[in-house]
Design a protein around this motif. Sequence first.
Motif, PDB file in Angstrom:
ATOM      1  N   ALA A  37       9.713  30.831   5.843  1.00  0.00           N
ATOM      2  CA  ALA A  37       8.359  30.786   5.281  1.00  0.00           C
ATOM      3  C   ALA A  37       7.577  32.058   5.569  1.00  0.00           C
ATOM      4  CB  ALA A  37       7.602  29.576   5.833  1.00  0.00           C
ATOM      5  N   GLY A  38       7.956  32.782   6.624  1.00  0.00           N
ATOM      6  CA  GLY A  38       7.278  34.036   6.944  1.00  0.00           C
ATOM      7  C   GLY A  38       7.524  35.126   5.924  1.00  0.00           C
ATOM      8  N   ARG A  39       8.528  34.936   5.058  1.00  0.00           N
ATOM      9  CA  ARG A  39       8.843  35.938   4.029  1.00  0.00           C
ATOM     10  C   ARG A  39       8.856  35.355   2.617  1.00  0.00           C
ATOM     11  NH1 ARG A  39      12.140  40.283   4.630  1.00  0.00           N
ATOM     12  NH2 ARG A  39      13.536  39.393   3.065  1.00  0.00           N
ATOM     13  N   ALA A  40       8.619  34.053   2.506  1.00  0.00           N
ATOM     14  CA  ALA A  40       8.816  33.369   1.227  1.00  0.00           C
ATOM     15  C   ALA A  40       7.510  33.145   0.477  1.00  0.00           C
ATOM     16  CB  ALA A  40       9.504  32.022   1.467  1.00  0.00           C
ATOM     17  N   GLU A  41       7.669  32.920  -0.817  1.00  0.00           N
ATOM     18  CA  GLU A  41       6.555  32.501  -1.670  1.00  0.00           C
ATOM     19  C   GLU A  41       6.464  30.981  -1.616  1.00  0.00           C
ATOM     20  OE1 GLU A  41       5.467  33.725  -6.087  1.00  0.00           O
ATOM     21  OE2 GLU A  41       7.162  32.332  -6.082  1.00  0.00           O
ATOM     22  N   GLN A  42       5.271  30.461  -1.379  1.00  0.00           N
ATOM     23  CA  GLN A  42       5.062  29.014  -1.385  1.00  0.00           C
ATOM     24  C   GLN A  42       4.001  28.635  -2.402  1.00  0.00           C
ATOM     25  OE1 GLN A  42       5.202  26.415   2.113  1.00  0.00           O
ATOM     26  NE2 GLN A  42       5.276  28.261   3.396  1.00  0.00           N
ATOM     27  N   GLY A  43       4.118  27.431  -2.921  1.00  0.00           N
ATOM     28  CA  GLY A  43       3.150  26.898  -3.865  1.00  0.00           C
ATOM     29  C   GLY A  43       3.439  25.438  -4.118  1.00  0.00           C
ATOM     30  N   ILE A  44       2.713  24.864  -5.054  1.00  0.00           N
ATOM     31  CA  ILE A  44       2.942  23.471  -5.430  1.00  0.00           C
ATOM     32  C   ILE A  44       3.284  23.410  -6.915  1.00  0.00           C
ATOM     33  CG2 ILE A  44       1.461  22.540  -3.616  1.00  0.00           C
ATOM     34  CD1 ILE A  44      -0.687  22.041  -5.774  1.00  0.00           C
ATOM     35  N   ALA A  45       4.048  22.382  -7.274  1.00  0.00           N
ATOM     36  CA  ALA A  45       4.472  22.225  -8.664  1.00  0.00           C
ATOM     37  C   ALA A  45       4.434  20.757  -9.051  1.00  0.00           C
ATOM     38  CB  ALA A  45       5.881  22.787  -8.858  1.00  0.00           C
ATOM     39  N   TYR A  46       4.065  20.508 -10.303  1.00  0.00           N
ATOM     40  CA  TYR A  46       4.044  19.149 -10.849  1.00  0.00           C
ATOM     41  C   TYR A  46       5.357  18.911 -11.589  1.00  0.00           C
ATOM     42  CZ  TYR A  46      -0.913  18.893  -9.697  1.00  0.00           C
ATOM     43  OH  TYR A  46      -2.111  18.859  -9.021  1.00  0.00           O
ATOM     44  N   PRO A 356       1.986  16.588  -6.675  1.00  0.00           N
ATOM     45  CA  PRO A 356       2.764  17.830  -6.742  1.00  0.00           C
ATOM     46  C   PRO A 356       3.634  18.008  -5.509  1.00  0.00           C
ATOM     47  CG  PRO A 356       0.483  18.307  -6.200  1.00  0.00           C
ATOM     48  CD  PRO A 356       0.536  16.860  -6.572  1.00  0.00           C
ATOM     49  N   ILE A 357       4.723  18.737  -5.682  1.00  0.00           N
ATOM     50  CA  ILE A 357       5.650  18.977  -4.579  1.00  0.00           C
ATOM     51  C   ILE A 357       5.421  20.373  -3.996  1.00  0.00           C
ATOM     52  CG2 ILE A 357       7.383  17.376  -5.448  1.00  0.00           C
ATOM     53  CD1 ILE A 357       8.319  20.945  -5.821  1.00  0.00           C
ATOM     54  N   PRO A 358       5.629  20.550  -2.698  1.00  0.00           N
ATOM     55  CA  PRO A 358       5.572  21.890  -2.106  1.00  0.00           C
ATOM     56  C   PRO A 358       6.912  22.592  -2.293  1.00  0.00           C
ATOM     57  CG  PRO A 358       5.998  20.278  -0.388  1.00  0.00           C
ATOM     58  CD  PRO A 358       5.876  19.499  -1.685  1.00  0.00           C
ATOM     59  N   PHE A 359       6.889  23.806  -2.781  1.00  0.00           N
ATOM     60  CA  PHE A 359       8.140  24.541  -2.943  1.00  0.00           C
ATOM     61  C   PHE A 359       8.058  25.883  -2.218  1.00  0.00           C
ATOM     62  CE2 PHE A 359       5.622  26.204  -6.472  1.00  0.00           C
ATOM     63  CZ  PHE A 359       5.891  27.566  -6.434  1.00  0.00           C
ATOM     64  N   MET A 360       9.209  26.422  -1.918  1.00  0.00           N
ATOM     65  CA  MET A 360       9.315  27.713  -1.256  1.00  0.00           C
ATOM     66  C   MET A 360      10.445  28.492  -1.919  1.00  0.00           C
ATOM     67  SD  MET A 360       9.899  28.504   2.816  1.00  0.00           S
ATOM     68  CE  MET A 360      11.406  27.565   3.036  1.00  0.00           C
ATOM     69  N   LEU A 384      -1.146  28.874  -5.401  1.00  0.00           N
ATOM     70  CA  LEU A 384      -0.151  28.972  -6.472  1.00  0.00           C
ATOM     71  C   LEU A 384       0.185  27.570  -6.972  1.00  0.00           C
ATOM     72  CD1 LEU A 384       1.928  30.398  -8.243  1.00  0.00           C
ATOM     73  CD2 LEU A 384       3.505  30.383  -6.278  1.00  0.00           C
ATOM     74  N   VAL A 385      -0.089  27.312  -8.241  1.00  0.00           N
ATOM     75  CA  VAL A 385       0.160  26.002  -8.839  1.00  0.00           C
ATOM     76  C   VAL A 385       1.000  26.184 -10.092  1.00  0.00           C
ATOM     77  CG1 VAL A 385      -0.864  23.924  -9.841  1.00  0.00           C
ATOM     78  CG2 VAL A 385      -2.044  25.123  -7.982  1.00  0.00           C
ATOM     79  N   VAL A 386       2.162  25.541 -10.126  1.00  0.00           N
ATOM     80  CA  VAL A 386       3.022  25.545 -11.305  1.00  0.00           C
ATOM     81  C   VAL A 386       2.811  24.204 -12.004  1.00  0.00           C
ATOM     82  CG1 VAL A 386       5.390  25.692 -12.164  1.00  0.00           C
ATOM     83  CG2 VAL A 386       4.686  27.070 -10.188  1.00  0.00           C
ATOM     84  N   GLU A 387       2.120  24.236 -13.129  1.00  0.00           N
ATOM     85  CA  GLU A 387       1.717  22.997 -13.805  1.00  0.00           C
ATOM     86  C   GLU A 387       2.907  22.241 -14.383  1.00  0.00           C
ATOM     87  OE1 GLU A 387      -1.125  21.586 -13.818  1.00  0.00           O
ATOM     88  OE2 GLU A 387      -2.462  23.148 -13.054  1.00  0.00           O
ATOM     89  N   HIS A 388       3.927  22.956 -14.802  1.00  0.00           N
ATOM     90  CA  HIS A 388       5.121  22.332 -15.382  1.00  0.00           C
ATOM     91  C   HIS A 388       6.313  22.650 -14.483  1.00  0.00           C
ATOM     92  CE1 HIS A 388       2.760  21.498 -18.950  1.00  0.00           C
ATOM     93  NE2 HIS A 388       2.441  22.787 -19.033  1.00  0.00           N
TER      94      HIS A 388
END
Length: 399
Positions: A37-46, A356-360, A384-388
């Motif tokens: 997680a210290g180097r990754a992109e995180q966000g949520i997605a539906y 929404p789910i947390p993704f990395m 960061l939100v990925v709607e689809h």
Amino acid sequence: MKYVIILGDGMADQPIESLGGRTPLQAAHKPVMDQMAGRAEQGIAYTVPENLPAGSDVANLAMLGYDPQKYYSGRSPLEALSIGVDMKDTDVALRCNFVTLEEDGEYEDKKITDHSAGEITTEEAEILVQAVKEALETEEFKFYAGVSYRHLTIWDHGKVVELTPPHDILGKQIGEFLPEEERLKEMMKKSFEILDHHPVNEERAKKGLNKANSIWFWGAGTRPALDQFEGKTGMKGAMVSAVDLLKGIAVGAQMRNLDVEGANGGLDTNYKGKAEAALQALLEKGDDFAYIHVEAPDEMGHQGNVEHKIQAIEYLDDQVVRIVKEGLEKAGEDFRMLIGPDHPTPIAIRTHTKDPIPFMIYDSRKSLGSMEEYSEEAAGSTGLVVEHGYELMNRLLQK
């Protein structure tokens, strides 16, 4: 470049008071994911559209880059592909679970105490499916054995009727949730008479295990039609999963299914074997992409067992994520890895939600972010939100 999705089914959750307001994902000791997680992109997605059911079928299609609005035709048809049933266009597939019902009272007054019949073994279940077949099978309704408690019924010239998933009504009287279609309801009732005192179940009861004493129909759908994964993404893909649903998606998408001895969809599944099978596919068999599906966090969520859900996440971190990451690094392969659940399965309600789910997304070549942990809170804080959800695949592939 190699691409990997590691999917902890139902891994996301809600804050739990007994964990000091943390989620199981936050409470778990997961040094590998947190270091990433210290180097990754995180966000949520539906991953689940509002008009579709909050299930692993819809959500895993999305995680593999398939828009559920276009490709979803029901859960059971995907499982039929895995089992090897060639559905006709006029067939309807039904999920045929073994569940544990209370033994006392009229059928309609009973409650479901366990949606998975104690995660019955596949070997025991095959015997019980055969008993159901002998008593209930007709030219119109055919029964097929699957894995553990998950089985299949094909209804010739059937109807896609509304049916309730058993894990949605744990502890509730089943009467109001039984099928309106009388023939389905009658088969479920008769199955209790067939199964409750079957020798397999009597033996399970002696051992203190839950009986698989009724079938439960749900997940009706028609023959699916998925685009070929390689044609869609340009990658040769491999699927590693213990459950027929994911294997069926892979069959429909013309991905390779990798069978792993000891992979059973439970807490004691062969995590290490899954990781090693994926590495072999990526490093020796010429695959570009591997999808590693681990069912255990979802099962523990359905059981309402917070300690075991945490344990499943810790096993995922140490025996899947670590082994795949270190294996690719040792081989000198550049890779991008997406880690996440398909949907939440909160301990508090013991079923799926559309939250929404947390993704990395981790890239071995460069830093994409700087969070201290991988969690629902951390992913939600990035903005960061990925709607689809089906667009996550393109994000992983940098398209």
